[in-house]
Design a protein around this motif. Structure first.
Motif, PDB file in Angstrom:
ATOM      1  N   ASN A 287       0.845  -1.191   0.000  1.00  0.00           N
ATOM      2  CA  ASN A 287       0.000   0.000   0.000  1.00  0.00           C
ATOM      3  C   ASN A 287       0.880   1.241   0.000  1.00  0.00           C
ATOM      4  O   ASN A 287       2.095   1.166   0.167  1.00  0.00           O
ATOM      5  CB  ASN A 287      -0.911   0.012   1.245  1.00  0.00           C
ATOM      6  N   GLY A 288       0.257   2.398  -0.166  1.00  0.00           N
ATOM      7  CA  GLY A 288       0.991   3.651  -0.055  1.00  0.00           C
ATOM      8  C   GLY A 288       1.685   4.110  -1.315  1.00  0.00           C
ATOM      9  O   GLY A 288       2.480   5.040  -1.269  1.00  0.00           O
ATOM     10  N   VAL A 289       1.401   3.453  -2.447  1.00  0.00           N
ATOM     11  CA  VAL A 289       1.980   3.886  -3.720  1.00  0.00           C
ATOM     12  C   VAL A 289       0.892   4.593  -4.527  1.00  0.00           C
ATOM     13  O   VAL A 289      -0.154   4.000  -4.821  1.00  0.00           O
ATOM     14  CB  VAL A 289       2.544   2.693  -4.516  1.00  0.00           C
ATOM     15  N   ASN A 290       1.127   5.832  -4.871  1.00  0.00           N
ATOM     16  CA  ASN A 290       0.155   6.612  -5.643  1.00  0.00           C
ATOM     17  C   ASN A 290       0.330   6.301  -7.127  1.00  0.00           C
ATOM     18  O   ASN A 290       1.074   6.972  -7.838  1.00  0.00           O
ATOM     19  CB  ASN A 290       0.345   8.105  -5.363  1.00  0.00           C
ATOM     20  N   LEU A 291      -0.365   5.254  -7.571  1.00  0.00           N
ATOM     21  CA  LEU A 291      -0.218   4.833  -8.960  1.00  0.00           C
ATOM     22  C   LEU A 291      -0.778   5.861  -9.926  1.00  0.00           C
ATOM     23  O   LEU A 291      -0.276   6.012 -11.044  1.00  0.00           O
ATOM     24  CB  LEU A 291      -0.899   3.478  -9.159  1.00  0.00           C
ATOM     25  N   ASN A 292      -1.825   6.574  -9.530  1.00  0.00           N
ATOM     26  CA  ASN A 292      -2.409   7.583 -10.422  1.00  0.00           C
ATOM     27  C   ASN A 292      -1.383   8.631 -10.825  1.00  0.00           C
ATOM     28  O   ASN A 292      -1.333   9.046 -11.988  1.00  0.00           O
ATOM     29  CB  ASN A 292      -3.607   8.263  -9.741  1.00  0.00           C
ATOM     30  N   SER A 293      -0.564   9.044  -9.870  1.00  0.00           N
ATOM     31  CA  SER A 293       0.431  10.077 -10.191  1.00  0.00           C
ATOM     32  C   SER A 293       1.512   9.532 -11.116  1.00  0.00           C
ATOM     33  O   SER A 293       2.053  10.253 -11.956  1.00  0.00           O
ATOM     34  CB  SER A 293       1.062  10.613  -8.902  1.00  0.00           C
ATOM     35  N   ILE A 294       1.848   8.223 -10.971  1.00  0.00           N
ATOM     36  CA  ILE A 294       2.881   7.623 -11.815  1.00  0.00           C
ATOM     37  C   ILE A 294       2.408   7.505 -13.258  1.00  0.00           C
ATOM     38  O   ILE A 294       3.171   7.727 -14.205  1.00  0.00           O
ATOM     39  CB  ILE A 294       3.282   6.240 -11.256  1.00  0.00           C
ATOM     40  N   TYR A 295       1.121   7.167 -13.445  1.00  0.00           N
ATOM     41  CA  TYR A 295       0.594   6.917 -14.794  1.00  0.00           C
ATOM     42  C   TYR A 295      -0.255   8.077 -15.303  1.00  0.00           C
ATOM     43  O   TYR A 295      -0.935   7.941 -16.328  1.00  0.00           O
ATOM     44  CB  TYR A 295      -0.259   5.638 -14.778  1.00  0.00           C
ATOM     45  N   ASN A 296      -0.190   9.214 -14.636  1.00  0.00           N
ATOM     46  CA  ASN A 296      -1.066  10.336 -14.944  1.00  0.00           C
ATOM     47  C   ASN A 296      -0.985  10.767 -16.407  1.00  0.00           C
ATOM     48  O   ASN A 296      -1.998  11.081 -17.040  1.00  0.00           O
ATOM     49  CB  ASN A 296      -0.719  11.516 -14.032  1.00  0.00           C
TER      50      ASN A 296
END
Length: 391
Positions: A287-296
């Motif tokens: 948990n705790g990984v902001n995937l949205n920001s990585i693939y934005n």
């Protein structure tokens, strides 16, 4: 996990050594047997005592890679002397029957030979695995695209790093890769493991579209004695600079695109940031990984390959529809794989090879190097060739 298993093994061996000693006293053996027993037990206890001393007390930031390798040699010697002995005790202690004693001697001898083979042969017996994966959404221009995927080199654990890296690079270069991808843990403890001679070998690694890499937990400096955020950041900065000097593209929560005419695919790398350090020895979902920001800024329509050192991120990547193919390492099959079986299977839902879900696939590479102990029991160091095909 290696530490826990070693402690449990040590406690079991101590108890059984005591039982064996009592039995030897009750039935005095031949002098040579007695002295051999004492020597083996004494050396094994010395090894298990020296392992934590070197790992936690003698070690410092300047000698950490050398001390860690030394500790691994001690632990490997301990396992080499203790596991066959433990096997023999299982046969010998409950009975006085000669046939069981001979059976125990035979089985423990096989275990000893197997372990020696795993240390001196299997550990550097690189295996090229070939996998073909078909997709409906793969652009036609990338039909037959060849990826070579490696992971977990752990340079500081290699006995002869430059020679070993040279052989690995030679094998990869012979495979004609379109792109080479690396899944993290290029070092064991400290960036100094990437010496000038090792970097010279890495410079020879070639692929048509380049070499792409991510960092793993060992790359962060988390295993440096008295590690703190400043030391970890300094280690990462130096390490990334060295990897880039070898021509590698280090992906840190970033994406690169490979084009073929009007078609393209995306390669995204998930960085091993501070938020992932608590998961470096975890078997749980991450948990705790902001995937949205990585693939934005990555278009949904683009075929995506994600490199994530931790395979535990795969379910989140699938559920979010981010990655068509996720490539991971980290587990090494715990460096034990016999007839397709490994203790890793008891601890991880996905631990080696190819896995599929409706929204994506995962491939876990068994890694190149060693951690904890210098042996690969059946789990040969792996170089994976992945051919992408249009369905």
């Amino acid at each position: 996990m290696t530490i826990i298993i070693t402690i449990l093994l040590a406690l079991a061996v101590i108890y059984l050594d005591y039982k064996a000693y009592r039995k030897l006293i009750a039935q005095p053996p031949h002098r040579a047997v007695k002295y051999s027993f004492i020597a083996v037990v004494a050396i094994s206890y010395l090894m298990i005592l020296l392992t934590p001393i070197f790992m936690y007390f003698v070690i410092n930031e300047e000698n950490c890679s050398y001390m860690m390798k030394t500790s691994m040699i001690f632990l490997t010697t301990y396992l080499l002397l203790s596991i066959p002995r433990l096997i023999f005790y299982i046969f010998w202690l409950p009975t006085k029957r000669r046939q069981w004693i001979w059976a125990g001697a035979a089985v423990s001898s096989i275990v000893l030979i197997t372990f020696l083979y795993s240390v001196f042969i299997t550990r550097t017996d690189y295996e090229v695995k070939r996998v073909q994966i078909a997709y409906k959404n793969l652009p036609a221009s990338f039909d037959g695209y060849k990826l070579v995927f490696i992971s977990d080199i752990h340079t500081g654990s290699m006995i002869t790093p430059s020679d070993d890296i040279s052989e690995i690079v030679g094998i990869i270069n012979s495979l004609g890769a379109d792109a080479v991808l690396f899944g993290g843990d290029i070092i064991n403890v400290h960036h100094s493991e990437l010496s000038s001679s090792v970097l010279n070998e890495l410079l020879r690694l070639k692929a048509r579209d380049g070499v792409y890499a991510v960092l793993g937990n060992h790359d962060t400096g988390a295993y440096i004695k008295n590690s703190n955020k400043g030391k970890r950041e300094a280690n990462i900065t130096n390490l990334v600079a060295k990897m880039e000097s070898a021509g590698w593209v280090v992906l840190r929560d970033s994406t690169e695109y490979i084009c073929r005419g009007n078609d393209s695919i995306a390669i995204t790398g998930i960085d091993y940031g501070e938020n992932l350090l608590e998961y470096k020895h975890s078997m749980d979902a991450v948990n705790g990984v902001n995937l949205n920001s990585i693939y934005n800024n990555v278009p949904d329509s683009v075929f995506n390959i994600t490199i994530s050192h931790l395979p535990q991120l795969w379910h989140s990547l699938c559920d979010g529809g981010y990655s068509d193919l996720t490539l991971s390492g980290h587990i090494h099959s715990m460096q034990i794989k016999i007839a397709g079986l490994s203790p890793a299977a008891l601890m991880y839902d996905e631990w080696t090879g190819l896995y599929s879900r409706e929204k994506g696939k995962l491939y876990i590479n068994d890694g190149i190097g060693c951690v904890g102990y210098l042996a690969r029991v059946g789990a040969r160091p792996e170089i994976t060739v992945i051919e992408l095909k249009c369905e």
